[in-house]
Design an enzyme around this catalytic site. Structure first.
Site, PDB file in Angstrom:
ATOM      1  N   LYS A 189     -29.876  -3.326-121.202  1.00  0.00           N
ATOM      2  CA  LYS A 189     -29.515  -2.175-120.362  1.00  0.00           C
ATOM      3  C   LYS A 189     -30.311  -0.936-120.813  1.00  0.00           C
ATOM      4  O   LYS A 189     -31.045  -0.987-121.791  1.00  0.00           O
ATOM      5  CB  LYS A 189     -28.017  -1.916-120.433  1.00  0.00           C
ATOM      6  CG  LYS A 189     -27.145  -3.168-120.378  1.00  0.00           C
ATOM      7  CD  LYS A 189     -27.319  -4.030-119.130  1.00  0.00           C
ATOM      8  CE  LYS A 189     -26.297  -5.163-119.136  1.00  0.00           C
ATOM      9  NZ  LYS A 189     -26.507  -6.183-118.122  1.00  0.00           N
TER      10      LYS A 189
HETATM   11  C1  LIG Z   1     -25.084  -7.179-118.388  1.00  0.00           C
HETATM   12  C2  LIG Z   1     -24.026  -7.287-117.359  1.00  0.00           C
HETATM   13  C3  LIG Z   1     -22.698  -7.614-117.686  1.00  0.00           C
HETATM   14  C4  LIG Z   1     -22.299  -8.033-119.074  1.00  0.00           C
HETATM   15  O1  LIG Z   1     -22.465  -7.049-120.039  1.00  0.00           O
HETATM   16  P1  LIG Z   1     -22.199  -7.427-121.585  1.00  0.00           P
HETATM   17  O2  LIG Z   1     -22.149  -6.090-122.254  1.00  0.00           O
HETATM   18  O3  LIG Z   1     -23.354  -8.257-122.039  1.00  0.00           O
HETATM   19  O4  LIG Z   1     -20.905  -8.152-121.664  1.00  0.00           O
HETATM   20  C5  LIG Z   1     -21.750  -7.598-116.686  1.00  0.00           C
HETATM   21  N1  LIG Z   1     -22.074  -7.314-115.409  1.00  0.00           N
HETATM   22  C6  LIG Z   1     -23.326  -7.020-115.036  1.00  0.00           C
HETATM   23  C7  LIG Z   1     -23.623  -6.675-113.622  1.00  0.00           C
HETATM   24  C8  LIG Z   1     -24.350  -7.021-116.004  1.00  0.00           C
HETATM   25  O5  LIG Z   1     -25.612  -6.767-115.616  1.00  0.00           O
END
Ligand SMILES: *Cc1c(COP(=O)(O)O)cnc(C)c1O
Length: 385
Positions: A189
Site C-alpha cells: 500500500k
Molecule cells: C490489501 C488489501 C486488503 C488486506 O490488507 P491486509 O492489511 O494485508 O490485511 C484488504 N482489502 C483490499 C481491497 C486490499 O487491497
C-alpha cells in the site's frame, strides 16, 4: 544509518519509501522498553484519524483484522448477507465468511473498478446486513450514492479503504463522514508499517467496543493499567481477539503519515505521465478517475482492448522477460476455488472481463521518465505481435 534499499536493474511493481527517520523511530521504541501496543499506537490512531477527518481510530494488526472487527461491530452474524465486490483482494469477502455470513457479489463500473448504486441495488435483499464497498486500488467509490440506495433499508455502507490512504472523495479525505472504514499498512500500500491496519469511524461508543475486542475483550488495556497509580482489575465482557498493533509498527506509521502527501503527489505525477505515453494507443484502456474524487493510485491498471493482438498473459510474460514487475489487474474473488461454493446472485460480466484483460503497471516513487518509457515501449510491442 540508511534504510533506503537500492534498486538494481529491474522495475518493481511498487516499493515502500522508508528512510532514516523510520529507523530512528524504531530505535526510540526499542530504547523505551515498551514494544507492544502503547503510547505510540495511541498517537498513530489520533494522527491517522485527524488525517482522514474521522472522529475515532482503532489500530489493528492488519486491514483484514480491521474489517473483521468492523463487520462484527455492525452486527454481522450467521444468516446475514454482506454485499461486496468480487473485483477485489480476497480478504474483502473472507471477513464476511469469518462471521458465518454470506458475501453477495456486486459487479463494478468498467472505468474505475468500483461498485455503483446500480450494481449494489441489484444485489441487496431483505437479508443484507451491510454493504462493504471497496475503494479499489485507491480509486474512490461513490459512497454517497451507495448510501442513498442503502439507507431506506437501514443497511450501513462500510468501506474497505485498504488501498485508499490519501485518496479524496467530494473534496474530503476518503474516510471522513464514514460509518466505518478499514485501512491497510501492508508494504504493497502507499504507506506501510510492515503489517498493520486501522479502523476509522465517527461512533465513539462503537470505537470503544472495537478497542476492547481487539485486545481479548479486555475492559482496560495493559498500557492503561501500567500507567495507573492504582491497582486496576480488568474484566472480559465478551470473547475478543488479539488483533493489536505494536508500538514498533505505530512508530513507523507516524513517520510514514508525514510522507503521505508527497507520496500521493508523486504517484499521481507518474500516472499522469503514463496517460500521456499511452495516449493514441487504442490497444490499451487505462482506468479512469471519477469526477467526484481523486485516487492515490496505489494501483494503476490498463485493460487490453480488442485492438490488441496478444493475450494479457503474453503481454505479462513480455514484461517479466524485460524485468518489469507488472501484475494482472485486480483478481475476481468468485473465480477462486475457495469461493466455488458461494453461488452468484447476479452476473458479473464487467468483473470477469476486467480481471481477464487488465494489467497493473509499476508505479515506483523513484522511477525515471526513461523507465516509464521503457515500460510503455515493452507494453506496446508485446500487445501488437
Ligand atoms: C490489501 C488489501 C486488503 C488486506 O490488507 P491486509 O492489511 O494485508 O490485511 C484488504 N482489502 C483490499 C481491497 C486490499 O487491497
Amino acid at each position: 544509518m540508511s534504510t533506503a534499499i537500492q534498486r538494481t536493474g529491474g522495475i518493481p511493481v511498487t516499493r515502500p519509501v522508508l528512510g532514516p527517520e523510520e529507523a530512528a523511530a524504531v530505535v526510540d521504541v526499542l530504547d523505551s522498553g515498551w514494544l507492544s501496543q502503547g503510547s505510540r499506537v495511541v498517537r498513530f490512531e489520533q494522527s491517522f484519524a485527524a488525517r482522514v477527518h474521522a472522529a475515532s481510530a482503532v489500530a489493528t494488526s492488519s486491514c483484514t483484522t480491521a474489517l473483521h472487527l468492523l463487520l462484527l461491530g455492525h452486527g454481522v452474524q450467521p444468516g446475514d448477507e454482506v454485499v461486496v465486490p468480487s473485483f477485489s483482494f480476497i480478504a474483502t469477502a473472507n471477513v464476511v465468511r469469518y462471521l458465518g455470513a454470506t458475501p453477495v457479489f456486486a459487479d463494478v463500473d468498467e472505468r474505475d473498478g468500483n461498485v455503483t448504486a446500480e450494481t449494489v441495488a441489484a444485489a441487496l435483499t431483505a437479508r443484507s446486513r451491510a454493504v462493504l464497498a471497496v475503494h479499489q486500488g485507491g480509486m474512490p467509490a461513490d459512497i454517497a450514492a451507495l448510501r442513498q440506495v442503502c439507507s431506506p433499508y437501514g443497511v450501513p455502507v462500510l468501506e474497505d479503504a485498504a488501498c485508499a490512504a490519501g485518496s479524496t472523495l467530494y473534496g474530503q479525505p476518503v474516510g471522513s463522514d464514514s460509518a466505518g472504514a478499514a485501512w491497510s499498512f501492508h508494504p504493497r500500500k502507499v504507506i506501510t508499517t510492515g503489517e498493520g491496519g486501522m479502523i476509522t469511524l465517527d461512533d465513539a461508543l462503537l470505537a470503544d467496543r472495537l478497542r476492547a475486542l481487539r485486545q481479548h475483550g479486555m475492559s482496560t488495556s495493559a498500557f492503561d493499567r501500567h500507567g495507573s497509580k492504582r491497582f486496576v482489575l480488568e474484566s472480559y465482557d465478551e470473547v475478543g481477539f488479539n488483533y493489536r498493533m505494536t508500538d514498533i509498527q505505530a512508530a513507523i506509521g507516524l513517520v510514514q503519515l508525514t510522507r503521505l502527501p508527497a507520496l500521493v503527489a508523486r504517484r499521481r505525477e507518474i500516472v499522469g505521465r503514463y496517460l500521456e505515453l499511452l495516449a493514441g494507443q487504442p490497444q490499451f484502456r487505462p482506468c479512469r478517475e471519477p469526477t467526484y474524487g481523486q485516487s492515490n493510485f496505489q494501483t494503476f491498471w490498463v485493460e487490453l482492448t480488442d485492438e490488441a493482438s496478444s493475450s494479457r498473459d503474453e503481454v505479462l510474460n513480455a514484461l517479466a522477460a524485460a524485468d518489469i514487475g507488472a501484475r494482472r489487474g485486480i483478481m475476481a474473488i468468485h473465480l477462486e476455488p475457495a469461493y466455488a461454493d458461494v453461488p452468484l446472485r447476479v452476473p458479473l460480466p464487467v468483473t470477469e472481463r476486467l480481471t481477464r484483460r487488465s494489467i497493473t503497471l509499476p508505479v515506483v516513487d523513484d522511477m525515471t521518465v526513461g523507465e516509464q518509457e521503457r515500460v510503455v515501449d515493452v507494453l506496446a510491442a508485446a500487445s501488437r505481435r
